[in-house]
Design a protein around this motif. Sequence first.
Motif, PDB file in Angstrom:
ATOM      1  N   ILE A   1     -90.918  -8.386  -8.834  1.00 14.56           N
ATOM      2  CA  ILE A   1     -89.445  -8.430  -8.868  1.00 14.56           C
ATOM      3  C   ILE A   1     -88.934  -7.896 -10.196  1.00 14.56           C
ATOM      4  CG2 ILE A   1     -87.472  -9.994  -8.915  1.00 14.56           C
ATOM      5  CD1 ILE A   1     -88.935 -11.708  -6.843  1.00 14.56           C
ATOM      6  N   LEU A   2     -89.579  -8.291 -11.293  1.00 19.81           N
ATOM      7  CA  LEU A   2     -89.160  -7.783 -12.598  1.00 19.81           C
ATOM      8  C   LEU A   2     -89.335  -6.278 -12.685  1.00 19.81           C
ATOM      9  CD1 LEU A   2     -90.591 -10.575 -14.941  1.00 19.81           C
ATOM     10  CD2 LEU A   2     -88.195 -10.162 -14.319  1.00 19.81           C
ATOM     11  N   LEU A   3     -90.467  -5.772 -12.167  1.00 19.27           N
ATOM     12  CA  LEU A   3     -90.678  -4.328 -12.169  1.00 19.27           C
ATOM     13  C   LEU A   3     -89.628  -3.612 -11.320  1.00 19.27           C
ATOM     14  CD1 LEU A   3     -94.587  -4.192 -11.860  1.00 19.27           C
ATOM     15  CD2 LEU A   3     -93.208  -3.592 -13.856  1.00 19.27           C
ATOM     16  N   SER A   4     -89.290  -4.231 -10.201  1.00 21.48           N
ATOM     17  CA  SER A   4     -88.267  -3.613  -9.330  1.00 21.48           C
ATOM     18  C   SER A   4     -86.923  -3.533 -10.040  1.00 21.48           C
ATOM     19  CB  SER A   4     -88.136  -4.425  -8.037  1.00 21.48           C
ATOM     20  OG  SER A   4     -89.362  -4.431  -7.337  1.00 21.48           O
ATOM     21  N   ALA A   5     -86.553  -4.599 -10.801  1.00 22.35           N
ATOM     22  CA  ALA A   5     -85.275  -4.597 -11.524  1.00 22.35           C
ATOM     23  C   ALA A   5     -85.257  -3.526 -12.585  1.00 22.35           C
ATOM     24  CB  ALA A   5     -85.027  -5.975 -12.129  1.00 22.35           C
ATOM     25  N   ILE A   6     -86.388  -3.401 -13.295  1.00 18.23           N
ATOM     26  CA  ILE A   6     -86.448  -2.377 -14.348  1.00 18.23           C
ATOM     27  C   ILE A   6     -86.336  -0.986 -13.745  1.00 18.23           C
ATOM     28  CG2 ILE A   6     -87.939  -1.374 -16.111  1.00 18.23           C
ATOM     29  CD1 ILE A   6     -89.065  -4.223 -16.560  1.00 18.23           C
TER      30      ILE A   6
ATOM     31  N   LEU B   1     -82.692  -0.217 -12.662  1.00 20.66           N
ATOM     32  CA  LEU B   1     -81.795   0.129 -13.756  1.00 20.66           C
ATOM     33  C   LEU B   1     -82.057   1.540 -14.264  1.00 20.66           C
ATOM     34  CD1 LEU B   1     -81.786  -3.253 -15.724  1.00 20.66           C
ATOM     35  CD2 LEU B   1     -79.989  -2.347 -14.226  1.00 20.66           C
ATOM     36  N   VAL B   2     -83.360   1.887 -14.348  1.00 22.30           N
ATOM     37  CA  VAL B   2     -83.677   3.250 -14.800  1.00 22.30           C
ATOM     38  C   VAL B   2     -83.184   4.284 -13.799  1.00 22.30           C
ATOM     39  CG1 VAL B   2     -85.578   4.832 -15.338  1.00 22.30           C
ATOM     40  CG2 VAL B   2     -85.674   2.483 -16.172  1.00 22.30           C
ATOM     41  N   ALA B   3     -83.439   4.020 -12.528  1.00 23.24           N
ATOM     42  CA  ALA B   3     -82.990   4.958 -11.494  1.00 23.24           C
ATOM     43  C   ALA B   3     -81.471   5.033 -11.436  1.00 23.24           C
ATOM     44  CB  ALA B   3     -83.553   4.532 -10.148  1.00 23.24           C
ATOM     45  N   LYS B   4     -80.787   3.894 -11.706  1.00 25.85           N
ATOM     46  CA  LYS B   4     -79.312   3.882 -11.708  1.00 25.85           C
ATOM     47  C   LYS B   4     -78.780   4.779 -12.803  1.00 25.85           C
ATOM     48  CE  LYS B   4     -75.675   1.856  -9.780  1.00 25.85           C
ATOM     49  NZ  LYS B   4     -75.366   2.015  -8.368  1.00 25.85           N
ATOM     50  N   GLY B   5     -79.487   4.798 -13.948  1.00 23.01           N
ATOM     51  CA  GLY B   5     -79.049   5.671 -15.021  1.00 23.01           C
ATOM     52  C   GLY B   5     -79.296   7.128 -14.717  1.00 23.01           C
ATOM     53  N   ILE B   6     -80.371   7.379 -13.959  1.00 20.43           N
ATOM     54  CA  ILE B   6     -80.673   8.777 -13.626  1.00 20.43           C
ATOM     55  C   ILE B   6     -79.731   9.294 -12.547  1.00 20.43           C
ATOM     56  CG2 ILE B   6     -82.463  10.295 -12.721  1.00 20.43           C
ATOM     57  CD1 ILE B   6     -84.536   8.400 -13.942  1.00 20.43           C
ATOM     58  N   TRP B   7     -79.532   8.469 -11.540  1.00 21.73           N
ATOM     59  CA  TRP B   7     -78.622   8.870 -10.445  1.00 21.73           C
ATOM     60  C   TRP B   7     -77.404   7.913 -10.402  1.00 21.73           C
ATOM     61  CZ3 TRP B   7     -84.014   8.086  -9.223  1.00 21.73           C
ATOM     62  CH2 TRP B   7     -84.746   9.278  -9.163  1.00 21.73           C
ATOM     63  N   PRO B   8     -76.414   8.137 -11.280  1.00 20.18           N
ATOM     64  CA  PRO B   8     -75.262   7.205 -11.342  1.00 20.18           C
ATOM     65  C   PRO B   8     -74.347   7.346 -10.114  1.00 20.18           C
ATOM     66  CG  PRO B   8     -74.868   9.090 -12.734  1.00 20.18           C
ATOM     67  CD  PRO B   8     -76.260   9.260 -12.196  1.00 20.18           C
ATOM     68  N   THR B   9     -73.430   6.426 -10.031  1.00 23.20           N
ATOM     69  CA  THR B   9     -72.431   6.456  -8.949  1.00 23.20           C
ATOM     70  C   THR B   9     -71.443   7.591  -9.197  1.00 23.20           C
ATOM     71  OG1 THR B   9     -72.612   4.062  -8.632  1.00 23.20           O
ATOM     72  CG2 THR B   9     -70.627   5.130  -7.771  1.00 23.20           C
TER      73      THR B   9
ATOM     74  N   MET C   1     -53.282  10.851  -4.075  1.00 19.77           N
ATOM     75  CA  MET C   1     -54.720  11.009  -4.186  1.00 19.77           C
ATOM     76  C   MET C   1     -55.372   9.634  -4.250  1.00 19.77           C
ATOM     77  SD  MET C   1     -55.036  14.288  -4.140  1.00 19.77           S
ATOM     78  CE  MET C   1     -56.683  14.605  -4.726  1.00 19.77           C
ATOM     79  N   THR C   2     -56.590   9.557  -3.635  1.00 22.33           N
ATOM     80  CA  THR C   2     -57.347   8.303  -3.621  1.00 22.33           C
ATOM     81  C   THR C   2     -58.713   8.554  -4.247  1.00 22.33           C
ATOM     82  OG1 THR C   2     -56.218   7.637  -1.598  1.00 22.33           O
ATOM     83  CG2 THR C   2     -58.240   6.455  -2.175  1.00 22.33           C
ATOM     84  N   THR C   3     -59.144   7.645  -5.124  1.00 24.05           N
ATOM     85  CA  THR C   3     -60.449   7.761  -5.786  1.00 24.05           C
ATOM     86  C   THR C   3     -61.515   7.111  -4.919  1.00 24.05           C
ATOM     87  OG1 THR C   3     -59.375   7.707  -7.947  1.00 24.05           O
ATOM     88  CG2 THR C   3     -61.740   7.233  -7.875  1.00 24.05           C
ATOM     89  N   PHE C   4     -62.573   7.841  -4.665  1.00 26.31           N
ATOM     90  CA  PHE C   4     -63.691   7.341  -3.869  1.00 26.31           C
ATOM     91  C   PHE C   4     -64.939   7.235  -4.755  1.00 26.31           C
ATOM     92  CE2 PHE C   4     -60.845   9.236  -0.785  1.00 26.31           C
ATOM     93  CZ  PHE C   4     -60.879   8.335   0.265  1.00 26.31           C
ATOM     94  N   LYS C   5     -65.801   6.256  -4.447  1.00 26.32           N
ATOM     95  CA  LYS C   5     -67.079   6.061  -5.150  1.00 26.32           C
ATOM     96  C   LYS C   5     -68.231   6.300  -4.172  1.00 26.32           C
ATOM     97  CE  LYS C   5     -65.273   2.570  -8.352  1.00 26.32           C
ATOM     98  NZ  LYS C   5     -65.435   1.174  -8.835  1.00 26.32           N
ATOM     99  N   LYS C   6     -69.215   7.088  -4.617  1.00 21.85           N
ATOM    100  CA  LYS C   6     -70.384   7.368  -3.794  1.00 21.85           C
ATOM    101  C   LYS C   6     -71.646   6.931  -4.565  1.00 21.85           C
ATOM    102  CE  LYS C   6     -72.769  10.954  -1.149  1.00 21.85           C
ATOM    103  NZ  LYS C   6     -72.810  12.395  -0.793  1.00 21.85           N
ATOM    104  N   ARG C   7     -72.232   5.827  -4.102  1.00 20.79           N
ATOM    105  CA  ARG C   7     -73.425   5.300  -4.763  1.00 20.79           C
ATOM    106  C   ARG C   7     -74.685   6.002  -4.214  1.00 20.79           C
ATOM    107  NH1 ARG C   7     -70.063   0.880  -3.993  1.00 20.79           N
ATOM    108  NH2 ARG C   7     -69.539  -0.251  -5.928  1.00 20.79           N
ATOM    109  N   SER C   8     -75.571   6.311  -5.132  1.00 20.96           N
ATOM    110  CA  SER C   8     -76.830   6.972  -4.736  1.00 20.96           C
ATOM    111  C   SER C   8     -77.811   5.958  -4.145  1.00 20.96           C
ATOM    112  CB  SER C   8     -77.475   7.661  -5.947  1.00 20.96           C
ATOM    113  OG  SER C   8     -78.705   8.253  -5.584  1.00 20.96           O
ATOM    114  N   VAL C   9     -78.564   6.396  -3.130  1.00 19.94           N
ATOM    115  CA  VAL C   9     -79.553   5.513  -2.492  1.00 19.94           C
ATOM    116  C   VAL C   9     -80.937   5.628  -3.155  1.00 19.94           C
ATOM    117  CG1 VAL C   9     -78.356   5.587  -0.296  1.00 19.94           C
ATOM    118  CG2 VAL C   9     -80.106   7.298  -0.792  1.00 19.94           C
ATOM    119  N   LEU C  10     -81.095   6.529  -4.118  1.00 14.24           N
ATOM    120  CA  LEU C  10     -82.404   6.728  -4.733  1.00 14.24           C
ATOM    121  C   LEU C  10     -82.898   5.517  -5.515  1.00 14.24           C
ATOM    122  CD1 LEU C  10     -82.039  10.445  -5.913  1.00 14.24           C
ATOM    123  CD2 LEU C  10     -83.261   9.550  -3.920  1.00 14.24           C
TER     124      LEU C  10
END
Length: 279
Positions: free
Chosen positions: A38-43, A46-54, A1-10
């Motif tokens: 740029i600072l707003l984009s980073a924030i 990170l929030v969107a990454k927490g909502i839609w994790p890999t 078996m191989t583990t795959f990662k699928k990152r969200s584009v959201l």
Amino acid sequence: MTTFKKRSVLPIYAIALVWVIFTLVHPLYKVSDYVTVILLSAIVFLVAKGIWPTQRYELPDPNADLEAAAEEDTVEEDAEKEAEPVSTGDPKIDALIQEKDRALGEIRRLNHAISDPKLSEQINDLESTTAKILDHVISSPEKLPQIWKFMNYYLPTTLKILNAYDRMGAAGVAGENIGGTMERIETMMDTIVSSFHKQLDALFRDEAMDIASDITVMESLLAQEGLNNEGPMVEEEAPQPEPSTPEPEEDTSPTEEHDPDPEKPDPEPESEERDTTER
């Protein structure tokens, strides 16, 4: 078996939305405006990454099947290479090698199938002697004619007899024909083993004659050089002449002649005595 990662584009879409909204509300004229967006984009990222994790999930590795298939092909190729006999360049010797493998395999099979301890020991002896005979001829192809009868009669007939013994023993019937034949085969095996030994010994006849000749010549040379078991030859010393004893010297002085006794009368002649007697 191989583990795959699928990152969200959201999260990326969220950053793009921040830039669009910020430029509509507050145009970008200063460097501080760019820093702010740029600072707003980073924030937002990170929030969107927490909502839609890999997402992580396992699937069968397609390469594993390919690797397994490749390994199986490699094993099969190696087995084919091992099974494929190596040619010696002589068709007769190649055929002899194949017959050797077949005959020894059949002898081993019969040995495992026959449970009689004495007969099994004799079959072990036959296997060892047969291997020695064939290996010797393979290494010395000029001796192939010497085993023609062995290969065409003695060996196949022995295998035929042992196969018959195996079949009769597996029948499980102690009848007159089966029992008598099996006893006769057991008695015959001593003669068969002896004949195989004699066949192996006959292959060394020429070598034995050559070695005997070499030994005779060497013994003769060693004897001539005095290097045999009698020890090194010692040169005989010439006999010393014995001291001669001086012979007594002969007296060469003249010997005195002795005159006859003057008083003794001379003997008269015999004839005179005879005349006197006649008178």
